[in-house]
Design a protein around this motif. Structure first.
Motif, mmCIF file in Angstrom:
data_model
loop_
_atom_site.group_PDB
_atom_site.id
_atom_site.type_symbol
_atom_site.label_atom_id
_atom_site.label_comp_id
_atom_site.label_asym_id
_atom_site.label_seq_id
_atom_site.Cartn_x
_atom_site.Cartn_y
_atom_site.Cartn_z
ATOM 1 N N ASN A 38 44.853 39.437 17.783
ATOM 2 C CA ASN A 38 45.730 40.140 16.855
ATOM 3 C C ASN A 38 46.446 39.118 15.973
ATOM 4 N N VAL A 39 46.719 39.504 14.744
ATOM 5 C CA VAL A 39 47.336 38.599 13.778
ATOM 6 C C VAL A 39 48.640 39.195 13.281
ATOM 7 N N GLY A 40 49.674 38.381 13.209
ATOM 8 C CA GLY A 40 50.950 38.793 12.629
ATOM 9 C C GLY A 40 51.215 38.003 11.364
ATOM 10 N N VAL A 41 51.346 38.698 10.236
ATOM 11 C CA VAL A 41 51.557 38.050 8.944
ATOM 12 C C VAL A 41 52.982 38.322 8.483
ATOM 13 N N SER A 42 53.564 37.372 7.768
ATOM 14 C CA SER A 42 54.934 37.553 7.321
ATOM 15 C C SER A 42 55.109 36.993 5.915
ATOM 16 N N GLY A 43 55.884 37.684 5.076
ATOM 17 C CA GLY A 43 56.083 37.164 3.726
ATOM 18 C C GLY A 43 57.262 37.749 2.980
#
Length: 447
Positions: free
Chosen positions: A210-215
């Motif tokens: 699973n991938v967690g992206v933040s921006g």
């Protein structure tokens, strides 16, 4: 990709704090269950170190090849209360130390899943795990814990709520940082890649990425280009930006999945801030038109932000999951800290904001003499918001021994620092000591 889009992504990474916050490998430990805890722990260690042996190396290779920062490489496992119950051990320290040792062996930042799911009641393993929490959190470095005390379908286990208030206070007396590694949930999700609340649900595949992206910084920069325009334009701009960010997360997840030989799970598009300048959810809300976060209109702006982020993510990728929205941890967000210090943001307003965002009262420092019943009542309030609104809510409060309202507490790294916030001084003890169960709402009966 078109040259312009490639350059835009490069600019987001270099100037706007865009990153992949985490790639998290979920590992099922159901096949490690054994009545002999020593045998079970050896199975756990062997499985984690085998399945995740290349996780960090692959993450670093993707960073170098694509120029995309991957800040954390993490592991989540099946809730340990389910795995350890067969052993009949009197505490689960052995399991926690095994997780810690395995995480250090493979080189990840954290391992989540020292967890219990008690929304409707306790099993033997749940009781033992919860009792172990203060010592486990104090004695391990990389182990993260969570307890789910309620859900829309089952109601709120107020006996567990009471106990978790006591656990938070007991843990704080061992080490102020222990509670930064523990989350108390309502409606916990099984595919959350973000710590401290990550665990690998029993309905998940054996191993998954699973991938967690933040921006937040990327969203703020995009909104700077639509100053003064109507809010529907603002919402559409957030959706378009979330779409681009999610695409990057999908790319990283797909590549990591292929190289590790593990199925790709989900992208969690959560605007998770850091203490870095320009990486603040509060500043996104202020760009929408608030003089300072916490003032009237904050909840409405946050609701729009959270919804637009989800819509943009779902357009970009069919495998969006986890929490996917906006996080509002106080210590990790420079704008939130400024608002608290200015007297514009308090716990009551944060609680109102949690009704429309992705999590709950997160990384909030409170005086060390805050009664356990008051912390339990804070947990109950957040669980009620989650239960009634059919959403995930959580509490991660940090009682700081010896600290008074207004003091500054340093947590370090991505956890930042926090001003100690005031809590209501009126007692909730009589309500909390009743225990029992708050029944599920009427709209839980949807089948």
């Amino acid at each position: 990709m078109e040259t312009a889009k490639i350059l835009e992504t490069i600019h987001m990474i270099s100037d706007e704090n865009l990153d992949v916050r985490t790639i998290t490998m979920g590992i099922s430990l159901l096949d490690c269950i054994d009545s002999d805890s020593s045998v079970a722990c050896q199975k756990i260690y062997d499985k984690i170190t085998s399945k995740a042996k290349d996780l960090v190396k692959v993450g670093q290779a993707i960073e170098a090849e694509y120029g995309i920062p991957i800040i954390n490489k993490r592991i989540s496992v099946t809730p340990i209360s389910l795995i350890a119950a067969a052993s009949h051990d009197k505490d689960y320290l052995k399991y926690a130390h095994t997780l810690d040792r395995a995480a250090k062996t493979v080189g990840v930042n954290f391992i989540g899943g020292f967890s219990a799911l008690v929304q409707k009641g306790y099993q033997t393993g749940d009781q033992t795990l919860i009792a172990s929490l203060p010592q486990v959190l104090a004695e391990t470095e990389l182990v993260c814990a969570s307890v789910n005390v309620g859900s829309t379908r089952s109601g709120i286990n107020m006996d567990a709520v009471k106990q978790m208030g006591q656990v938070v206070v007991a843990a704080s007396k061992k080490d102020v940082m222990t509670n930064a590694k523990m989350v108390i949930f309502c409606n916990a999700v099984e595919d959350n890649p973000f710590m401290a609340g990550a665990f690998h649900g029993v309905g998940e595949r054996d191993v998954v990425i699973n991938v967690g992206v933040s921006g937040p910084g990327v969203v703020k920069t995009a909104l700077e280009k639509v100053k003064g325009q109507p809010l529907d334009v603002v919402a559409n701009t957030i959706k378009e930006t979330a779409f681009k960010v999610t695409r990057m997360g999908q790319l990283v997840g797909t590549v990591a999945s292929e190289r590790l030989g593990v199925p790709f799970g989900i992208v969690d598009l959560s605007l998770a801030p850091t203490p870095a300048v320009g990486d603040s959810v509060a500043q996104v809300l202020e760009e929408i038109g608030l003089e300072q976060v916490g003032t009237h209109g904050t909840t409405a702006a946050l609701a729009m932000l959270n919804d637009a982020v989800k819509k943009g993510g779902i357009m970009a990728c069919s495998q969006v999951g986890g929490l996917s929205g906006a996080f509002i941890p106080v210590s990790e967000d420079a704008g939130m800290i400024d608002a608290v210090r200015a007297g514009c943001l308090n716990i009551e307003k944060l609680e109102a904001m949690t009704a429309v965002c992705s999590v709950g009262l997160d990384m909030i420092a409170v005086p060390g003499d805050t009664p356990a019943e008051t912390i339990s009542a804070m947990i109950a309030d957040e669980a009620a918001i989650g239960m009634i609104n059919n959403k995930t809510t959580a509490v991660r409060v940090i009682p700081v021994p010896g600290a008074k309202v207004g003091d500054k507490v340093e947590f370090g790294g991505l956890l930042g620092h926090a001003p100690v916030m005031a809590v209501n001084s009126a007692s909730s003890a009589e309500m909390i000591n009743r225990g029992g169960l708050i029944p599920a709402p009427i709209h839980s009966f949807k089948n």
